[in-house]
Design a protein around this motif. Structure first.
Motif, PDB file in Angstrom:
ATOM      1  N   SER A  47       0.802  -1.218   0.000  1.00 18.56           N
ATOM      2  CA  SER A  47       0.000   0.000   0.000  1.00 18.56           C
ATOM      3  C   SER A  47       0.840   1.275   0.000  1.00 18.56           C
ATOM      4  O   SER A  47       0.367   2.316  -0.434  1.00 18.56           O
ATOM      5  CB  SER A  47      -0.977  -0.002   1.166  1.00 18.56           C
ATOM      6  OG  SER A  47      -0.301  -0.010   2.394  1.00 18.56           O
ATOM      7  N   LEU A  48       2.068   1.211   0.496  1.00 12.77           N
ATOM      8  CA  LEU A  48       2.971   2.365   0.435  1.00 12.77           C
ATOM      9  C   LEU A  48       3.922   2.138  -0.736  1.00 12.77           C
ATOM     10  O   LEU A  48       4.994   1.585  -0.584  1.00 12.77           O
ATOM     11  CB  LEU A  48       3.743   2.516   1.749  1.00 12.77           C
ATOM     12  CG  LEU A  48       2.896   2.746   2.997  1.00 12.77           C
ATOM     13  CD1 LEU A  48       3.773   2.798   4.233  1.00 12.77           C
ATOM     14  CD2 LEU A  48       2.064   4.000   2.879  1.00 12.77           C
ATOM     15  N   LYS A  49       3.500   2.548  -1.915  1.00 12.55           N
ATOM     16  CA  LYS A  49       4.208   2.207  -3.148  1.00 12.55           C
ATOM     17  C   LYS A  49       5.431   3.076  -3.440  1.00 12.55           C
ATOM     18  O   LYS A  49       6.311   2.657  -4.154  1.00 12.55           O
ATOM     19  CB  LYS A  49       3.252   2.275  -4.331  1.00 12.55           C
ATOM     20  CG  LYS A  49       2.150   1.236  -4.254  1.00 12.55           C
ATOM     21  CD  LYS A  49       1.296   1.278  -5.492  1.00 12.55           C
ATOM     22  CE  LYS A  49       0.088   0.408  -5.416  1.00 12.55           C
ATOM     23  NZ  LYS A  49       0.290  -0.976  -5.168  1.00 12.55           N
ATOM     24  N   THR A  50       5.481   4.275  -2.883  1.00 12.23           N
ATOM     25  CA  THR A  50       6.613   5.153  -3.169  1.00 12.23           C
ATOM     26  C   THR A  50       7.358   5.487  -1.885  1.00 12.23           C
ATOM     27  O   THR A  50       6.804   5.408  -0.789  1.00 12.23           O
ATOM     28  CB  THR A  50       6.171   6.476  -3.835  1.00 12.23           C
ATOM     29  OG1 THR A  50       5.444   7.256  -2.887  1.00 12.23           O
ATOM     30  CG2 THR A  50       5.327   6.225  -5.078  1.00 12.23           C
ATOM     31  N   TRP A  51       8.597   5.897  -2.047  1.00 13.41           N
ATOM     32  CA  TRP A  51       9.406   6.304  -0.907  1.00 13.41           C
ATOM     33  C   TRP A  51       8.786   7.538  -0.247  1.00 13.41           C
ATOM     34  O   TRP A  51       8.749   7.654   0.978  1.00 13.41           O
ATOM     35  CB  TRP A  51      10.840   6.570  -1.363  1.00 13.41           C
ATOM     36  CG  TRP A  51      11.717   7.094  -0.278  1.00 13.41           C
ATOM     37  CD1 TRP A  51      12.324   8.309  -0.230  1.00 13.41           C
ATOM     38  CD2 TRP A  51      12.076   6.427   0.937  1.00 13.41           C
ATOM     39  NE1 TRP A  51      13.036   8.438   0.942  1.00 13.41           N
ATOM     40  CE2 TRP A  51      12.902   7.289   1.684  1.00 13.41           C
ATOM     41  CE3 TRP A  51      11.781   5.184   1.480  1.00 13.41           C
ATOM     42  CZ2 TRP A  51      13.438   6.957   2.916  1.00 13.41           C
ATOM     43  CZ3 TRP A  51      12.308   4.851   2.723  1.00 13.41           C
ATOM     44  CH2 TRP A  51      13.127   5.729   3.427  1.00 13.41           C
ATOM     45  N   GLU A  52       8.265   8.454  -1.055  1.00 17.33           N
ATOM     46  CA  GLU A  52       7.662   9.666  -0.516  1.00 17.33           C
ATOM     47  C   GLU A  52       6.462   9.334   0.371  1.00 17.33           C
ATOM     48  O   GLU A  52       6.283   9.930   1.432  1.00 17.33           O
ATOM     49  CB  GLU A  52       7.241  10.608  -1.654  1.00 17.33           C
ATOM     50  CG  GLU A  52       8.393  11.264  -2.367  1.00 17.33           C
ATOM     51  CD  GLU A  52       9.105  10.326  -3.357  1.00 17.33           C
ATOM     52  OE1 GLU A  52       8.486   9.327  -3.811  1.00 17.33           O
ATOM     53  OE2 GLU A  52      10.281  10.570  -3.642  1.00 17.33           O
ATOM     54  N   GLU A  53       5.628   8.380  -0.057  1.00 15.50           N
ATOM     55  CA  GLU A  53       4.479   7.965   0.763  1.00 15.50           C
ATOM     56  C   GLU A  53       4.942   7.373   2.093  1.00 15.50           C
ATOM     57  O   GLU A  53       4.388   7.674   3.147  1.00 15.50           O
ATOM     58  CB  GLU A  53       3.645   6.903   0.034  1.00 15.50           C
ATOM     59  CG  GLU A  53       2.831   7.411  -1.118  1.00 15.50           C
ATOM     60  CD  GLU A  53       2.140   6.279  -1.846  1.00 15.50           C
ATOM     61  OE1 GLU A  53       0.927   6.447  -2.112  1.00 15.50           O
ATOM     62  OE2 GLU A  53       2.771   5.246  -2.145  1.00 15.50           O
TER      63      GLU A  53
END
Length: 80
Positions: A66-72
């Motif tokens: 569910s947290l697909k990006t480093w920024e997320e």
């Protein structure tokens, strides 16, 4: 690499600085470059190894990918 990261463990205690933890984590990750592998992928895959206890359980609470990006991941980590 994992041993270096585990020398900078974050438990989620009130006296810990999440910004300092992320800064050190990124410094460690930046020491490795793998041709064809984006920095973000390295960070996403290794971040779990920098957490322990409550903080690790918190990250595991996000089901699947569910947290697909480093920024997320950083945004959620700093809000927590």
């Amino acid at each position: 690499m994992i041993h270096l990261i585990q020398g900078n463990l974050f438990q989620g205690l009130p006296n810990e600085d999440p910004y300092a933890h992320l800064g050190t984590f990124i410094e460690i990750c930046n020491t490795v470059k793998i041709i064809g592998v984006p920095d973000e992928a390295i960070r996403l895959n290794l971040f779990l190894f920098s957490l322990v206890g409550v903080a690790k359980r918190w990250l595991h609470s996000f089901k699947g990918n569910s947290l697909k990006t480093w920024e997320e991941r950083v945004e959620k980590f700093l809000k927590k």
